[in-house]
Design a protein around this motif. Sequence first.
Motif, PDB file in Angstrom:
ATOM      1  N   UNK A 273       0.814  -1.211   0.000  1.00  0.00           N
ATOM      2  CA  UNK A 273       0.000   0.000   0.000  1.00  0.00           C
ATOM      3  C   UNK A 273       0.849   1.264   0.000  1.00  0.00           C
ATOM      4  N   UNK A 274       1.978   1.228   0.704  1.00  0.00           N
ATOM      5  CA  UNK A 274       2.679   2.481   1.014  1.00  0.00           C
ATOM      6  C   UNK A 274       4.006   2.674   0.298  1.00  0.00           C
ATOM      7  N   UNK A 275       4.507   1.670  -0.418  1.00  0.00           N
ATOM      8  CA  UNK A 275       5.802   1.792  -1.084  1.00  0.00           C
ATOM      9  C   UNK A 275       5.719   1.278  -2.517  1.00  0.00           C
ATOM     10  N   UNK A 276       6.781   1.566  -3.284  1.00  0.00           N
ATOM     11  CA  UNK A 276       6.893   0.982  -4.624  1.00  0.00           C
ATOM     12  C   UNK A 276       8.004  -0.060  -4.665  1.00  0.00           C
ATOM     13  N   UNK A 277       8.349  -0.632  -3.523  1.00  0.00           N
ATOM     14  CA  UNK A 277       9.358  -1.684  -3.468  1.00  0.00           C
ATOM     15  C   UNK A 277       8.940  -2.862  -4.345  1.00  0.00           C
ATOM     16  N   UNK A 278       9.874  -3.515  -5.021  1.00  0.00           N
ATOM     17  CA  UNK A 278       9.539  -4.729  -5.778  1.00  0.00           C
ATOM     18  C   UNK A 278       8.938  -5.786  -4.847  1.00  0.00           C
ATOM     19  N   UNK A 279       8.057  -6.591  -5.392  1.00  0.00           N
ATOM     20  CA  UNK A 279       7.375  -7.583  -4.566  1.00  0.00           C
ATOM     21  C   UNK A 279       8.359  -8.584  -3.976  1.00  0.00           C
ATOM     22  N   UNK A 280       9.407  -8.933  -4.736  1.00  0.00           N
ATOM     23  CA  UNK A 280      10.423  -9.840  -4.182  1.00  0.00           C
ATOM     24  C   UNK A 280      11.064  -9.255  -2.930  1.00  0.00           C
ATOM     25  N   UNK A 281      11.338  -7.964  -2.963  1.00  0.00           N
ATOM     26  CA  UNK A 281      11.964  -7.314  -1.815  1.00  0.00           C
ATOM     27  C   UNK A 281      10.992  -7.250  -0.638  1.00  0.00           C
ATOM     28  N   UNK A 282       9.735  -6.936  -0.924  1.00  0.00           N
ATOM     29  CA  UNK A 282       8.720  -6.926   0.135  1.00  0.00           C
ATOM     30  C   UNK A 282       8.623  -8.303   0.767  1.00  0.00           C
ATOM     31  N   UNK A 283       8.626  -9.342  -0.056  1.00  0.00           N
ATOM     32  CA  UNK A 283       8.545 -10.703   0.468  1.00  0.00           C
ATOM     33  C   UNK A 283       9.667 -10.966   1.465  1.00  0.00           C
ATOM     34  N   UNK A 284      10.889 -10.550   1.122  1.00  0.00           N
ATOM     35  CA  UNK A 284      12.022 -10.786   2.026  1.00  0.00           C
ATOM     36  C   UNK A 284      11.909  -9.967   3.311  1.00  0.00           C
ATOM     37  N   UNK A 295       3.288 -15.481  -2.436  1.00  0.00           N
ATOM     38  CA  UNK A 295       2.042 -15.427  -3.205  1.00  0.00           C
ATOM     39  C   UNK A 295       0.934 -16.358  -2.690  1.00  0.00           C
ATOM     40  N   UNK A 296       1.193 -17.650  -2.451  1.00  0.00           N
ATOM     41  CA  UNK A 296       0.077 -18.509  -2.017  1.00  0.00           C
ATOM     42  C   UNK A 296      -0.500 -18.116  -0.663  1.00  0.00           C
ATOM     43  N   UNK A 297       0.363 -17.679   0.262  1.00  0.00           N
ATOM     44  CA  UNK A 297      -0.130 -17.248   1.577  1.00  0.00           C
ATOM     45  C   UNK A 297      -0.942 -15.962   1.436  1.00  0.00           C
ATOM     46  N   UNK A 298      -0.460 -15.039   0.620  1.00  0.00           N
ATOM     47  CA  UNK A 298      -1.154 -13.768   0.426  1.00  0.00           C
ATOM     48  C   UNK A 298      -2.515 -14.005  -0.223  1.00  0.00           C
ATOM     49  N   UNK A 299      -2.521 -14.843  -1.246  1.00  0.00           N
ATOM     50  CA  UNK A 299      -3.780 -15.102  -1.938  1.00  0.00           C
ATOM     51  C   UNK A 299      -4.786 -15.809  -1.023  1.00  0.00           C
ATOM     52  N   UNK A 300      -4.308 -16.733  -0.205  1.00  0.00           N
ATOM     53  CA  UNK A 300      -5.207 -17.448   0.692  1.00  0.00           C
ATOM     54  C   UNK A 300      -5.819 -16.494   1.721  1.00  0.00           C
ATOM     55  N   UNK A 301      -5.008 -15.570   2.234  1.00  0.00           N
ATOM     56  CA  UNK A 301      -5.482 -14.672   3.290  1.00  0.00           C
ATOM     57  C   UNK A 301      -6.265 -13.477   2.749  1.00  0.00           C
ATOM     58  N   UNK A 305      -3.703 -11.789  -5.624  1.00  0.00           N
ATOM     59  CA  UNK A 305      -2.244 -11.833  -5.617  1.00  0.00           C
ATOM     60  C   UNK A 305      -1.677 -10.511  -5.103  1.00  0.00           C
ATOM     61  N   UNK A 306      -0.407 -10.500  -4.672  1.00  0.00           N
ATOM     62  CA  UNK A 306       0.200  -9.233  -4.249  1.00  0.00           C
ATOM     63  C   UNK A 306       0.156  -8.153  -5.333  1.00  0.00           C
ATOM     64  N   UNK A 307       0.393  -8.506  -6.589  1.00  0.00           N
ATOM     65  CA  UNK A 307       0.377  -7.511  -7.659  1.00  0.00           C
ATOM     66  C   UNK A 307      -1.026  -6.948  -7.865  1.00  0.00           C
TER      67      UNK A 307
END
Length: 325
Positions: A273-284, A295-301, A305-307
């Motif tokens: 919501x608040x940054x333009x960080x790449x999704x890979x970086x957010x994941x880490x 992705x699977x945890x995000x989609x389930x909850x 998808x994150x994107x």
Amino acid sequence: MRRLAVVVFNGASLGAMSFAFGVFEMALAFGELPDLEIKVVGGEPDTVLRGGGLTVPVPEDLDAIRTADLVLVPNWRSPMENPPEAALAALRAAQERGGRVAGLCSGAFVLAAAGLLDGRPATTHWAMAPLLAARFPAVRLDESVLYIDDGDILTAGGGAAGMDLGLHLIRSWCGAEAANRLAKGMVVPPHRPGGQAQYIESPMPELDEGDPVSETMAWALTRLDTALPVDELAGRAHMSRRNYDRRFREITGTAPGTWLTHQRVIRAQQLLESTDLPVDEIARYCGFSSSAALRPHFRRQVGVTPMAYRETFGPRLGVLEPVLS
């Protein structure tokens, strides 16, 4: 001609009604659904709507449901009260002849009382979900989502979730372009998927600073970017793993590993919501090895998808600095 019947009960709120069919009224006003016929139907004799000092008699009775393509039940005055049997029978008949029936917020209790939600996925306002589950255990309840479209039966959470469901229906009838034009005219988001959580930030239990398990929860929230084995948390609390798991469930209602994953996904939502960080970086930053692991945890909850989440809720003006602590 599409026919919409909105079933209300005595004393129903005019404000609640606006969420129920305001989107459809605006679709008429903007010319997106010129062939729509809307009827407000009394679910019991002598039904009136109230709000803002106004008392408005409801013009139609249950006979109007017979020709409706879509029947909306926006609310019900008391989840502990049984709705009138005549209304329940009319809703069952509408569904049996091929109509679609939708319950918004507490209106889901009416559909459940009619037996229309037995064995089917459904949602309601999150605050009413425990009562719905207790009264109607045959319902496959998911209180975390905005709305559920199960074909001929639809349900939505409270307030604006009814508008989301309305836009979803208009999108399915008229296409995404028409729904997007309508949303722009109404100055509302064009598409919040049904899987999007009713409330983005899940409430945290109140933590007792003197409780060793609560202390480890607060400690873990500052270290979501690192591996946090549950055995390590139990050791930090000076407890056996078994006792730690038991106490953790008492506080949160869930297992430590499940809670940690949930908190990591919430942190990912905040960063999307608040940054333009790449999704890979957010994941880490959130303790996942990669975007593929997130992705699977995000989609389930969250239900998307994150994107897809970023496309709807991400920053629009400039780049905000990430908040990682």
